[in-house]
Design an enzyme around this catalytic site. Structure first.
Site, PDB file in Angstrom:
ATOM      1  N   HIS A  87      17.560   4.147  -8.554  1.00 45.94           N
ATOM      2  CA  HIS A  87      17.977   3.235  -7.474  1.00 45.94           C
ATOM      3  C   HIS A  87      17.672   1.779  -7.841  1.00 45.94           C
ATOM      4  O   HIS A  87      18.531   0.896  -7.728  1.00 45.94           O
ATOM      5  CB  HIS A  87      17.246   3.624  -6.189  1.00 45.94           C
ATOM      6  CG  HIS A  87      17.510   2.759  -5.010  1.00 45.94           C
ATOM      7  ND1 HIS A  87      18.378   3.105  -3.996  1.00 45.94           N
ATOM      8  CD2 HIS A  87      17.012   1.546  -4.653  1.00 45.94           C
ATOM      9  CE1 HIS A  87      18.403   2.144  -3.073  1.00 45.94           C
ATOM     10  NE2 HIS A  87      17.578   1.189  -3.458  1.00 45.94           N
ATOM     11  N   GLU A  88      16.449   1.538  -8.307  1.00 47.30           N
ATOM     12  CA  GLU A  88      16.061   0.154  -8.639  1.00 47.30           C
ATOM     13  C   GLU A  88      16.924  -0.413  -9.754  1.00 47.30           C
ATOM     14  O   GLU A  88      17.338  -1.574  -9.703  1.00 47.30           O
ATOM     15  CB  GLU A  88      14.576   0.090  -9.037  1.00 47.30           C
ATOM     16  CG  GLU A  88      13.611   0.475  -7.923  1.00 47.30           C
ATOM     17  CD  GLU A  88      13.861  -0.281  -6.627  1.00 47.30           C
ATOM     18  OE1 GLU A  88      13.683   0.319  -5.558  1.00 47.30           O
ATOM     19  OE2 GLU A  88      14.277  -1.461  -6.670  1.00 47.30           O
ATOM     20  N   GLU A 104       1.734   4.078  -4.632  1.00 45.46           N
ATOM     21  CA  GLU A 104       2.431   5.348  -4.374  1.00 45.46           C
ATOM     22  C   GLU A 104       1.904   6.374  -5.370  1.00 45.46           C
ATOM     23  O   GLU A 104       1.358   6.020  -6.418  1.00 45.46           O
ATOM     24  CB  GLU A 104       3.953   5.201  -4.552  1.00 45.46           C
ATOM     25  CG  GLU A 104       4.575   4.010  -3.856  1.00 45.46           C
ATOM     26  CD  GLU A 104       4.330   4.010  -2.361  1.00 45.46           C
ATOM     27  OE1 GLU A 104       4.047   5.072  -1.777  1.00 45.46           O
ATOM     28  OE2 GLU A 104       4.395   2.921  -1.756  1.00 45.46           O
ATOM     29  N   HIS A 140      10.780  -2.550  -5.875  1.00 45.79           N
ATOM     30  CA  HIS A 140      11.877  -3.498  -5.666  1.00 45.79           C
ATOM     31  C   HIS A 140      12.343  -3.994  -7.030  1.00 45.79           C
ATOM     32  O   HIS A 140      11.606  -3.891  -8.026  1.00 45.79           O
ATOM     33  CB  HIS A 140      11.507  -4.650  -4.736  1.00 45.79           C
ATOM     34  CG  HIS A 140      10.324  -5.477  -5.143  1.00 45.79           C
ATOM     35  ND1 HIS A 140       9.408  -5.957  -4.223  1.00 45.79           N
ATOM     36  CD2 HIS A 140       9.877  -5.911  -6.345  1.00 45.79           C
ATOM     37  CE1 HIS A 140       8.477  -6.654  -4.853  1.00 45.79           C
ATOM     38  NE2 HIS A 140       8.740  -6.642  -6.141  1.00 45.79           N
ATOM     39  N   GLY A 174       0.839  -1.199   0.000  1.00 41.54           N
ATOM     40  CA  GLY A 174       0.000   0.000   0.000  1.00 41.54           C
ATOM     41  C   GLY A 174       0.866   1.238   0.000  1.00 41.54           C
ATOM     42  O   GLY A 174       2.093   1.172  -0.159  1.00 41.54           O
ATOM     43  N   HIS A 224      23.034  -2.263  -1.391  1.00 43.43           N
ATOM     44  CA  HIS A 224      22.866  -0.948  -0.762  1.00 43.43           C
ATOM     45  C   HIS A 224      24.197  -0.377  -0.299  1.00 43.43           C
ATOM     46  O   HIS A 224      25.119  -1.096   0.061  1.00 43.43           O
ATOM     47  CB  HIS A 224      21.889  -1.060   0.420  1.00 43.43           C
ATOM     48  CG  HIS A 224      20.473  -1.107  -0.033  1.00 43.43           C
ATOM     49  ND1 HIS A 224      19.487  -1.835   0.609  1.00 43.43           N
ATOM     50  CD2 HIS A 224      19.876  -0.532  -1.100  1.00 43.43           C
ATOM     51  CE1 HIS A 224      18.346  -1.687  -0.033  1.00 43.43           C
ATOM     52  NE2 HIS A 224      18.558  -0.903  -1.076  1.00 43.43           N
ATOM     53  N   HIS A 250       9.821  -3.645 -10.194  1.00 45.94           N
ATOM     54  CA  HIS A 250       8.398  -3.469  -9.907  1.00 45.94           C
ATOM     55  C   HIS A 250       8.218  -2.201  -9.084  1.00 45.94           C
ATOM     56  O   HIS A 250       8.932  -1.984  -8.116  1.00 45.94           O
ATOM     57  CB  HIS A 250       7.853  -4.667  -9.116  1.00 45.94           C
ATOM     58  CG  HIS A 250       7.982  -5.972  -9.828  1.00 45.94           C
ATOM     59  ND1 HIS A 250       7.945  -7.191  -9.165  1.00 45.94           N
ATOM     60  CD2 HIS A 250       8.163  -6.259 -11.141  1.00 45.94           C
ATOM     61  CE1 HIS A 250       8.092  -8.156 -10.049  1.00 45.94           C
ATOM     62  NE2 HIS A 250       8.221  -7.619 -11.259  1.00 45.94           N
ATOM     63  N   ASP A 292      14.307  -7.648 -13.277  1.00 49.50           N
ATOM     64  CA  ASP A 292      13.011  -6.960 -13.379  1.00 49.50           C
ATOM     65  C   ASP A 292      12.829  -5.958 -12.250  1.00 49.50           C
ATOM     66  O   ASP A 292      13.340  -6.132 -11.151  1.00 49.50           O
ATOM     67  CB  ASP A 292      11.860  -7.980 -13.367  1.00 49.50           C
ATOM     68  CG  ASP A 292      11.854  -8.847 -14.619  1.00 49.50           C
ATOM     69  OD1 ASP A 292      10.984  -9.726 -14.715  1.00 49.50           O
ATOM     70  OD2 ASP A 292      12.743  -8.641 -15.487  1.00 49.50           O
ATOM     71  N   HIS A 317      19.987  -1.901  -8.571  1.00 49.89           N
ATOM     72  CA  HIS A 317      19.801  -3.296  -8.164  1.00 49.89           C
ATOM     73  C   HIS A 317      19.733  -4.208  -9.386  1.00 49.89           C
ATOM     74  O   HIS A 317      20.325  -5.294  -9.388  1.00 49.89           O
ATOM     75  CB  HIS A 317      18.510  -3.458  -7.344  1.00 49.89           C
ATOM     76  CG  HIS A 317      18.553  -2.856  -5.986  1.00 49.89           C
ATOM     77  ND1 HIS A 317      19.608  -3.013  -5.117  1.00 49.89           N
ATOM     78  CD2 HIS A 317      17.642  -2.080  -5.337  1.00 49.89           C
ATOM     79  CE1 HIS A 317      19.354  -2.371  -3.988  1.00 49.89           C
ATOM     80  NE2 HIS A 317      18.162  -1.788  -4.091  1.00 49.89           N
TER      81      HIS A 317
HETATM   82  C1  LIG Z   1      16.401   6.002  -3.574  1.00 49.10           C
HETATM   83  O1  LIG Z   1      15.601   4.992  -4.125  1.00 49.10           O
HETATM   84  C2  LIG Z   1      14.915   4.156  -3.300  1.00 49.10           C
HETATM   85  C3  LIG Z   1      15.114   4.144  -1.921  1.00 49.10           C
HETATM   86  C4  LIG Z   1      14.354   3.270  -1.136  1.00 49.10           C
HETATM   87  C5  LIG Z   1      13.418   2.425  -1.737  1.00 49.10           C
HETATM   88  S1  LIG Z   1      12.432   1.429  -0.767  1.00 49.10           S
HETATM   89  O2  LIG Z   1      12.177   2.119   0.493  1.00 49.10           O
HETATM   90  O3  LIG Z   1      11.272   1.009  -1.527  1.00 49.10           O
HETATM   91  C6  LIG Z   1      13.371   0.002  -0.391  1.00 49.10           C
HETATM   92  C7  LIG Z   1      13.384  -0.948  -1.582  1.00 49.10           C
HETATM   93  C8  LIG Z   1      14.753  -0.927  -2.262  1.00 49.10           C
HETATM   94  O4  LIG Z   1      15.744  -0.752  -1.550  1.00 49.10           O
HETATM   95  O5  LIG Z   1      14.814  -1.048  -3.503  1.00 49.10           O
HETATM   96  C9  LIG Z   1      12.782  -0.655   0.805  1.00 49.10           C
HETATM   97  F1  LIG Z   1      13.528  -1.684   1.173  1.00 49.10           F
HETATM   98  F2  LIG Z   1      11.571  -1.077   0.558  1.00 49.10           F
HETATM   99  C10 LIG Z   1      13.243   2.439  -3.103  1.00 49.10           C
HETATM  100  C11 LIG Z   1      13.995   3.299  -3.887  1.00 49.10           C
HETATM  101 ZN   LIG Z   2      17.350  -0.629  -2.687  1.00 47.62          ZN
END
Ligand SMILES: COc1ccc(S(=O)(=O)[C@H](CC(=O)O)C(F)F)cc1
Ligand SMILES: [Zn+2]
Length: 160
Positions: free
Chosen positions: A118-119, A100, A81, A74, A128, A95, A93, A122
């Site tokens: 950021h994604e 949001e 992620h 939510g 991180h 998502h 991938d 990953h």
């Molecule tokens: C700066 O970009 C992000 C920071 C934190 C997140 S998050 O808060 O969704 C993070 C997920 C992630 O680190 O990708 C958490 F563990 F859910 C996503 C993107």
């Molecule tokens: Zn992250």
């Protein structure tokens, strides 16, 4: 990510499977393109949008349970992620939580560009960062002009 999975090819492909109603499609495409550009600007990796056939990175806007065993929660909390490189269909991938409010930055809502950058870190195999202010730091923080931290650059250049 253990074992430092990385892609065995540099010319990566992606497709946006569906779009959020929060922004117009062109703005969403632009946010993703600029987010990929953050990483291709400091590494030999390229990203090409491919409308058909297999791609490395599938991008989706989904909410709650969406079939990967990691349901979203939510509004707020987990924003998105992404899966690290590998040979499984879900590898790479990304998502994004449709619950949001995705924005172009500033004001309320979450910057799609920053979260996507950021994604995609990953998706490339980055974990991180412990450096506050780094893009790969685990918590979201809006910044008007995204600057990669030296730690982000060191991470991607270590891998590729
Ligand atoms: C700066 O970009 C992000 C920071 C934190 C997140 S998050 O808060 O969704 C993070 C997920 C992630 O680190 O990708 C958490 F563990 F859910 C996503 C993107
Ligand atoms: Zn992250």
């Amino acid at each position: 990510f253990s074992g430092e999975p990385k892609w065995d090819h540099m010319d990566l492909t992606y497709r946006v499977v569906n779009y959020s109603p929060d922004l117009d499609d062109a703005s969403i495409d632009d946010a993703f393109s600029r987010a990929f550009g953050v990483w291709s600007g400091v590494s030999p990796v390229t990203f090409t949008n491919k409308q058909d056939g297999n791609v490395d990175i599938l991008i989706q806007f989904v909410s709650r349970d969406h079939g990967d065993g990691s349901p979203f929660d939510g509004e707020s909390g987990v924003l998105a992620h992404a899966y690290s490189p590998g040979r499984s269909p879900i590898s790479g991938d990304a998502h994004f939580d449709e619950d949001e409010l995705w924005t172009q930055g500033g004001g309320n809502g979450i910057s799609l560009f920053i979260v996507a950058a950021h994604e995609f870190g990953h998706s490339l195999g980055l974990g991180h960062s412990s450096t506050q202010g780094a893009l790969m730091y685990p918590t979201y923080a809006y910044q008007a002009n995204l600057q990669l931290n030296p730690d982000d650059v060191a991470g991607i250049q270590y891998l590729y």
